[in-house]
Structures are given as C-alpha cells and as structure tokens.
Design a protein around this motif. Structure first.
Motif, PDB file in Angstrom:
ATOM      1  N   VAL A 103       3.272  -2.950  -8.666  1.00  0.00           N
ATOM      2  CA  VAL A 103       1.985  -3.305  -8.094  1.00  0.00           C
ATOM      3  C   VAL A 103       1.584  -2.488  -6.890  1.00  0.00           C
ATOM      4  O   VAL A 103       0.449  -2.233  -6.817  1.00  0.00           O
ATOM      5  CB  VAL A 103       2.139  -4.724  -7.853  1.00  0.00           C
ATOM      6  CG1 VAL A 103       0.719  -5.375  -7.114  1.00  0.00           C
ATOM      7  CG2 VAL A 103       2.034  -5.759  -9.333  1.00  0.00           C
ATOM      8  N   GLY A 104       2.386  -2.462  -5.920  1.00  0.00           N
ATOM      9  CA  GLY A 104       2.233  -1.928  -4.671  1.00  0.00           C
ATOM     10  C   GLY A 104       2.092  -0.319  -4.948  1.00  0.00           C
ATOM     11  O   GLY A 104       1.113   0.321  -4.173  1.00  0.00           O
ATOM     12  N   ARG A 105       2.587   0.114  -5.805  1.00  0.00           N
ATOM     13  CA  ARG A 105       2.425   1.525  -5.957  1.00  0.00           C
ATOM     14  C   ARG A 105       1.222   1.754  -6.765  1.00  0.00           C
ATOM     15  O   ARG A 105       0.286   2.967  -6.599  1.00  0.00           O
ATOM     16  CB  ARG A 105       3.640   2.356  -7.065  1.00  0.00           C
ATOM     17  CG  ARG A 105       3.646   3.509  -7.186  1.00  0.00           C
ATOM     18  CD  ARG A 105       4.610   4.236  -6.153  1.00  0.00           C
ATOM     19  NE  ARG A 105       4.768   5.703  -6.090  1.00  0.00           N
ATOM     20  CZ  ARG A 105       5.601   6.531  -5.716  1.00  0.00           C
ATOM     21  NH1 ARG A 105       6.708   5.959  -5.138  1.00  0.00           N
ATOM     22  NH2 ARG A 105       5.801   7.772  -5.731  1.00  0.00           N
ATOM     23  N   CYS A 106       0.861   1.082  -7.612  1.00  0.00           N
ATOM     24  CA  CYS A 106      -0.377   1.375  -8.463  1.00  0.00           C
ATOM     25  C   CYS A 106      -1.522   1.116  -7.475  1.00  0.00           C
ATOM     26  O   CYS A 106      -2.555   1.766  -7.772  1.00  0.00           O
ATOM     27  CB  CYS A 106      -0.634   0.496  -9.449  1.00  0.00           C
ATOM     28  SG  CYS A 106       0.479   0.623 -10.883  1.00  0.00           S
ATOM     29  N   LEU A 107      -1.711   0.384  -6.433  1.00  0.00           N
ATOM     30  CA  LEU A 107      -2.585   0.683  -5.460  1.00  0.00           C
ATOM     31  C   LEU A 107      -3.027   1.777  -4.816  1.00  0.00           C
ATOM     32  O   LEU A 107      -4.211   2.086  -4.453  1.00  0.00           O
ATOM     33  CB  LEU A 107      -2.288  -0.538  -4.361  1.00  0.00           C
ATOM     34  CG  LEU A 107      -2.145  -2.014  -4.638  1.00  0.00           C
ATOM     35  CD1 LEU A 107      -1.794  -2.890  -3.375  1.00  0.00           C
ATOM     36  CD2 LEU A 107      -3.545  -2.372  -5.173  1.00  0.00           C
TER      37      LEU A 107
END
Length: 212
Positions: A103-107
């Motif tokens: 989730v964090g990476r996809c931001l």
C-alpha cells in the motif's frame, strides 16, 4: 531518540495510528466479541477445511480492522497444532505486512516526497535504511504499530529484501509461539508477549549480519 525521527514522519505515523485507533473504537468491541477468546475457535471452526485460509484472511484484514491477531494465531494452533498452525499464523502475519508495504509503495515516491517534504523524505529513507529492520521485527507483536510501520516502510522505499527478512524475524516466532499456546489450550500469557518482542529483536540482530 524521538529527535532523530523527522518531524513529518512522526506526524505521519501518528496520523496512521489515529486511523487505526478510530477503527478500533468503531469496530473493536464487536470484533472482539465475534473473534476474541474462545469465540475465535468457533469462528474458524465454522470455516471447516478452509479454516487455514480464513485465519490468514483475518490476519491480513488486521491491516484495516482491529482483528485480535494473537487470538486468531492461537486458534490456528488449536486446530492445526503448533507446527502447521505456526506456519499458517506466520504466513498470515507476513502477508499482512507485505500488504501494508505494498500500500505504501503504491502511493509512489512523488506522493511520499510531497507528504514528507524533500528534506524529511531523505531523512526518513536513511532512518529506515539504518534502523527500519529493528522497528519492523520488534513491532509485529504490538497493536497498531505493525500496520503503520509496514505502510511507512513501503512509502519511504525501504529495500524489500530487508523488509521481508525483518518481517520474517518478527512474524515467524510470534506465529509459532501463539500457535503453541493455542495447541496447549492456554490463554494468552504475558510472557508470550515478552518473548514475541525479544526473539524478533535477537533474530534481526543475527540476520542483519548478512548483507543483502
């Protein structure tokens, strides 16, 4: 130690923690009633042969909802024994961590730099490069922090191999420990929490000697 944490990163962690606290206030009591204590055994038992998948699903859902994860792990130990139950519990905890990281990476880096600012973003990257492994490994047995830290690790681009190894150092011993408790038919003793904090830190101290 707090002064070493970039201000915007600290604010972000507090905001993420607040989100999880709000979720706990809204759904925590009901989920504790449905899954907590011996109710978790009945809930997984209703899933029949798919109890292992239901257990993993609940542990992953802990990323968004206040699922009593250690109760789920104990229930998995009750059904599958300390070995198979421990493997399933560890897999569920690791899946939750990887989902949070994703989730964090996809931001995206652009979003991360915008939220944290250029200076604090670079400081945050350096912080997770140096000490992120300790944070990820030791936090798996704690409430709220695992989700917030996993998302932040992805946001600041902590190297995935290092994140995964730290995640394993925290998730594997915790999964087997609570599965053993469930298999033995015990409740969650305080010493189990202590071991699930100490052992991951020791394992990460050993694992970090191997350069990735």
């Amino acid at each position: 130690m707090m002064s070493l944490i970039p201000i915007r990163l600290l604010v972000l962690l507090l905001l993420l923690g607040s989100v999880f606290l709000v979720a706990h206030q809204i759904w925590g009591a009901e989920l504790e009633k449905q899954i907590g204590s011996t109710a978790g055994i009945g809930w997984l038992g209703a899933a029949g042969s798919w109890a292992w998948l239901a257990g993993i699903g609940l542990l992953v859902a802990d990323l968004l909802l206040p699922i009593p994860g250690t109760v789920v792990m104990s229930a998995l130990g009750y059904f599958y024994g300390p070995l198979a139950g421990g493997l399933i519990a560890a897999a569920g905890s690791m899946a939750a961590g990887v989902a949070g990281y994703g989730v964090g990476r996809c931001l995206g880096e652009k979003t991360a730099r915008k939220w944290l600012g250029e200076r604090d973003y670079e400081k945050s990257v350096a912080l997770f490069e140096r000490g992120g492994g300790w944070l990820i490994a030791a936090s798996r047995a704690l409430p709220i922090l695992p989700e917030a830290l996993a998302c932040t690790a992805g946001l600041v681009r902590m190297p995935f191999r290092k994140f995964l190894m730290a995640l394993a150092c925290g998730s594997v011993p915790m999964g087997f420990l609570f599965a053993f408790i469930g298999a033995a038919g015990h409740n969650e003793p305080t010493w189990a929490i202590g071991f699930s904090l100490l052992i991951p830190a020791i394992l990460w101290g050993i694992a970090r000697k191997w350069r990735m």
